[in-house]
Write an enzyme that holds these catalytic residues in place. Structure first.
Site, PDB file in Angstrom:
ATOM      1  N   ASP A 218       0.844  -1.208   0.000  1.00 47.53           N
ATOM      2  CA  ASP A 218       0.000   0.000   0.000  1.00 47.53           C
ATOM      3  C   ASP A 218       0.872   1.248   0.000  1.00 47.53           C
ATOM      4  O   ASP A 218       0.639   2.215  -0.736  1.00 47.53           O
ATOM      5  CB  ASP A 218      -1.002  -0.006   1.170  1.00 47.53           C
ATOM      6  CG  ASP A 218      -0.368  -0.324   2.513  1.00 47.53           C
ATOM      7  OD1 ASP A 218       0.791  -0.767   2.556  1.00 47.53           O
ATOM      8  OD2 ASP A 218      -1.038  -0.113   3.548  1.00 47.53           O
ATOM      9  N   ASP A 242       1.384  -7.141 -10.733  1.00 50.25           N
ATOM     10  CA  ASP A 242       0.382  -6.841 -11.765  1.00 50.25           C
ATOM     11  C   ASP A 242      -0.147  -5.424 -11.572  1.00 50.25           C
ATOM     12  O   ASP A 242      -0.205  -4.622 -12.504  1.00 50.25           O
ATOM     13  CB  ASP A 242      -0.761  -7.862 -11.664  1.00 50.25           C
ATOM     14  CG  ASP A 242      -1.849  -7.615 -12.696  1.00 50.25           C
ATOM     15  OD1 ASP A 242      -1.505  -7.346 -13.866  1.00 50.25           O
ATOM     16  OD2 ASP A 242      -3.039  -7.678 -12.329  1.00 50.25           O
TER      17      ASP A 242
HETATM   18  C1  IPM Z   1      -0.700  -8.675 -17.239  1.00 50.19           C
HETATM   19  C2  IPM Z   1      -2.176  -8.950 -17.448  1.00 50.19           C
HETATM   20  C3  IPM Z   1      -2.451 -10.413 -17.126  1.00 50.19           C
HETATM   21  C4  IPM Z   1      -2.111 -10.626 -15.658  1.00 50.19           C
HETATM   22  C5  IPM Z   1      -3.869 -10.882 -17.456  1.00 50.19           C
HETATM   23  C6  IPM Z   1      -4.203 -10.668 -18.933  1.00 50.19           C
HETATM   24  C7  IPM Z   1      -4.082 -12.317 -17.099  1.00 50.19           C
HETATM   25  O1  IPM Z   1      -2.925  -8.074 -16.668  1.00 50.19           O
HETATM   26  O2  IPM Z   1       0.117  -9.306 -17.925  1.00 50.19           O
HETATM   27  O3  IPM Z   1      -0.371  -7.820 -16.421  1.00 50.19           O
HETATM   28  O4  IPM Z   1      -2.955 -10.407 -14.790  1.00 50.19           O
HETATM   29  O5  IPM Z   1      -0.993 -11.018 -15.384  1.00 50.19           O
HETATM   30 MG    MG Z   2      -1.780  -6.579 -15.686  1.00 54.88          MG
END
Ligand code: IPM
Ligand code: MG
Length: 347
Positions: A218, A242
């Site tokens: 965070d 992500d």
């Molecule tokens: C990324 C994308 C992917 C993930 C999805 C499409 C599954 O958001 O490569 O960051 O969550 O890793």
């Molecule tokens: Mg992503």
């Protein structure tokens, strides 16, 4: 050297097409391409987002250039048949566990960032994201609680080997840069993160030259917009990586600019823009191809040992931007093909 081209869905084919044109322009000896369907496109023709033919090509290839997956027409599929399963399947089947997501300000684009120019202009960081574990790959499902309520669940876990190997990539990446590594977790709440922090701290003993710090996710999200220049290399788990990598991309100006590499333990890799399939603009030829083109450059550098050609592409991208050309994501109205042409001309 065999390159698997997996354009995928939405704007994937448009941006991979431009990346391919740039690679062709370099006339690299012995470079061969083979293409296959993936994602929603593959589901339409084969009934599966990652058909055996595609997986086989990915295994045979020396490197994979990937567009994007995601197709509203398949969103109602059972989870294992959704387009996103293709990229998750490739990452796990090929053990591509180390995801490098650089975010570096382009001087020509600082005005596009939602941050103040002097803050955005100083960004030069790499997120090293673990890609084979975490809540992404744990047991998941839908069930009923004792009271009969529907309940969704996804189990988050990391074992120490998984943390060790990604930590080493983080430390090595830091050594090749400024020597600072920030490990991001949520150890104040999650046991998974406590183990993560313990193991990263243990691995640090192998890399006395690197200055290691720890940060809660965070706080890291907040620091990324407050003072992003404090970061050099960030190492983190699959889910946090992500989220933070999307955030970092916007800090530098546009998600349409950022490439990524997903590597196994031996240098084989899958290269993809970090943006998605953008169904809202697909088929109009106005997607920004630069993230795909820069992904091709990363591929040359990390999997094919062609660092010089990679730098040539990166310089050409800067020149294309310096010419003033902008796709709509960057506030202009240039088409993908015009942007690709500008890069080729600069080459
Ligand atoms: C990324 C994308 C992917 C993930 C999805 C499409 C599954 O958001 O490569 O960051 O969550 O890793
Ligand atoms: Mg992503």
């Amino acid at each position: 050297m065999l390159i698997a081209l997996l354009p995928g869905d939405g704007i994937g084919p448009e941006v991979i097409g431009e990346a391919r044109r740039v690679l062709d322009m370099l006339e690299i000896e012995g470079l061969q391409f083979e293409e296959a369907d993936v994602g929603g496109a593959a589901y339409q023709s084969y009934g599966h987002p990652l058909p055996p033919e595609t997986l086989d090509l990915a295994r045979r290839a020396d490197a994979i250039l990937f567009g994007a997956v995601g197709d509203p027409a398949s969103d109602a599929n059972e989870r294992h048949l959704r387009p996103e399963q293709a990229i998750l399947g490739l990452r796990s089947e090929l053990e591509l566990f180390a995801n490098l997501r650089p975010a570096k300000a382009f001087p020509q684009l600082v005005g596009e960032s939602t941050l103040k120019e002097e803050i955005a202009g100083a960004i030069d960081l790499v997120i090293v994201r673990e890609l084979n574990g975490d809540v992404y790959f744990g047991e998941k499902g839908m069930r009923r609680t004792a009271a009969g309520l529907r309940e969704g669940y996804d189990i988050m876990s990391y074992d120490e080997d998984e943390v060790q190997r990604i930590a080493r990539v983080g430390f090595e990446t830091a050594m090749a840069r400024s020597g600072r590594l920030c490990s991001v977790d949520k150890a104040n709440v999650l046991e998974t993160s406590q183990l993560w922090r313990d193991v990263v701290t243990e691995v640090a003993r192998e890399f006395p030259q690197v200055e290691l710090s720890h940060m809660y996710v965070d706080n890291a999200a907040m620091q990324l917009v407050r003072d992003p220049a404090q970061f050099d290399v960030i190492v983190t788990g699959n889910l946090f990586g992500d989220i933070l990598s999307d955030q970092a991309s916007m800090c530098v100006g546009s998600i349409g600019m950022l490439p990524s590499a997903s590597l196994d333990g031996s240098g084989k890799g899958l290269y993809e823009p970090i943006h998605g399939s953008a169904p809202d603009i697909a088929g109009q030829g106005k997607a920004n191809p630069l993230a795909a083109i820069l992904s091709a450059a990363m591929m040359l550098r990390y999997s094919l040992g062609l660092a010089e050609d990679a730098s040539r592409i990166e310089t050409a991208v800067e020149q294309a931007l310096a010419s003033g050309l902008r796709t709509p994501d960057l506030g202009g109205n240039a088409l993908a093909a015009e942007m690709g042409e500008a890069v080729i001309k600069a080459l």
